[in-house]
Motif scaffolding. Structure first.
Motif, PDB file in Angstrom:
ATOM      1  N   LEU A 165     -27.868  47.666 -19.747  1.00 58.36           N
ATOM      2  CA  LEU A 165     -27.355  48.397 -20.899  1.00 58.36           C
ATOM      3  C   LEU A 165     -26.106  49.171 -20.518  1.00 58.36           C
ATOM      4  N   GLY A 166     -25.274  49.444 -21.508  1.00 57.09           N
ATOM      5  CA  GLY A 166     -24.159  50.351 -21.304  1.00 57.09           C
ATOM      6  C   GLY A 166     -24.681  51.771 -21.319  1.00 57.09           C
ATOM      7  N   PHE A 167     -23.875  52.693 -20.797  1.00 61.80           N
ATOM      8  CA  PHE A 167     -24.290  54.095 -20.734  1.00 61.80           C
ATOM      9  C   PHE A 167     -23.046  54.950 -20.719  1.00 61.80           C
ATOM     10  N   GLU A 168     -23.055  55.990 -21.548  1.00 63.29           N
ATOM     11  CA  GLU A 168     -21.936  56.924 -21.518  1.00 63.29           C
ATOM     12  C   GLU A 168     -22.409  58.326 -21.886  1.00 63.29           C
ATOM     13  N   ILE A 169     -21.794  59.302 -21.262  1.00 63.07           N
ATOM     14  CA  ILE A 169     -22.029  60.699 -21.599  1.00 63.07           C
ATOM     15  C   ILE A 169     -20.660  61.298 -21.863  1.00 63.07           C
ATOM     16  N   ASN A 170     -20.538  61.983 -22.968  1.00 60.67           N
ATOM     17  CA  ASN A 170     -19.272  62.590 -23.333  1.00 60.67           C
ATOM     18  C   ASN A 170     -19.470  64.007 -23.837  1.00 60.67           C
ATOM     19  N   PHE A 171     -18.483  64.821 -23.593  1.00 57.79           N
ATOM     20  CA  PHE A 171     -18.362  66.083 -24.310  1.00 57.79           C
ATOM     21  C   PHE A 171     -17.448  65.766 -25.484  1.00 57.79           C
ATOM     22  N   ILE A 172     -17.761  66.300 -26.637  1.00 57.89           N
ATOM     23  CA  ILE A 172     -16.948  66.030 -27.827  1.00 57.89           C
ATOM     24  C   ILE A 172     -16.319  67.337 -28.275  1.00 57.89           C
ATOM     25  N   MET A 173     -15.006  67.340 -28.280  1.00 56.84           N
ATOM     26  CA  MET A 173     -14.245  68.526 -28.664  1.00 56.84           C
ATOM     27  C   MET A 173     -14.346  68.722 -30.179  1.00 56.84           C
ATOM     28  N   ASP A 218     -12.095  68.721 -32.301  1.00 58.26           N
ATOM     29  CA  ASP A 218     -11.237  67.785 -33.025  1.00 58.26           C
ATOM     30  C   ASP A 218     -11.760  66.349 -32.942  1.00 58.26           C
ATOM     31  N   GLY A 219     -12.940  66.160 -32.320  1.00 62.22           N
ATOM     32  CA  GLY A 219     -13.549  64.838 -32.233  1.00 62.22           C
ATOM     33  C   GLY A 219     -13.199  64.046 -30.986  1.00 62.22           C
ATOM     34  N   LYS A 220     -12.278  64.560 -30.184  1.00 61.53           N
ATOM     35  CA  LYS A 220     -11.889  63.851 -28.963  1.00 61.53           C
ATOM     36  C   LYS A 220     -13.016  63.925 -27.944  1.00 61.53           C
ATOM     37  N   LYS A 221     -13.232  62.793 -27.265  1.00 62.45           N
ATOM     38  CA  LYS A 221     -14.266  62.723 -26.235  1.00 62.45           C
ATOM     39  C   LYS A 221     -13.658  62.981 -24.869  1.00 62.45           C
ATOM     40  N   ILE A 222     -14.403  63.696 -24.068  1.00 59.86           N
ATOM     41  CA  ILE A 222     -13.968  63.962 -22.685  1.00 59.86           C
ATOM     42  C   ILE A 222     -15.042  63.417 -21.763  1.00 59.86           C
TER      43      ILE A 222
END
Length: 71
Positions: free
Chosen positions: A57-65, A67-71
């Motif tokens: 499987l794919g996997f991702e963890i993001n912080f979302i600002m 304004d919607g931008k992912k970090i």
């Protein structure tokens, strides 16, 4: 209501016709240890990444600002 990581893992296992025992063997961990982690819903980011890799499987963890931008 958002699903827990353990619930998501159970859903994926069901869709792939795999059991917790299968996953524990792939991860080279005891079924008991994996079952305890599932009960507590206690996984590190590395463990989740390993589980995703083990289940192809794919996997991702993001912080979302704001304004919607992912970090």
């Amino acid at each position: 209501m958002e699903l827990t990581v353990a619930e998501k893992i159970r859903i994926v296992l069901g869709r792939q016709n795999k059991t917790l025992t299968d996953l524990a063997e792939i991860l080279q961990m005891s079924r008991q240890n994996l079952n305890n982690k599932m009960k507590r819903d206690n996984f590190s980011e590395k463990e989740i990444e390993d589980i995703a890799r083990a289940l192809n499987l794919g996997f991702e963890i993001n912080f979302i600002m704001e304004d919607g931008k992912k970090i």
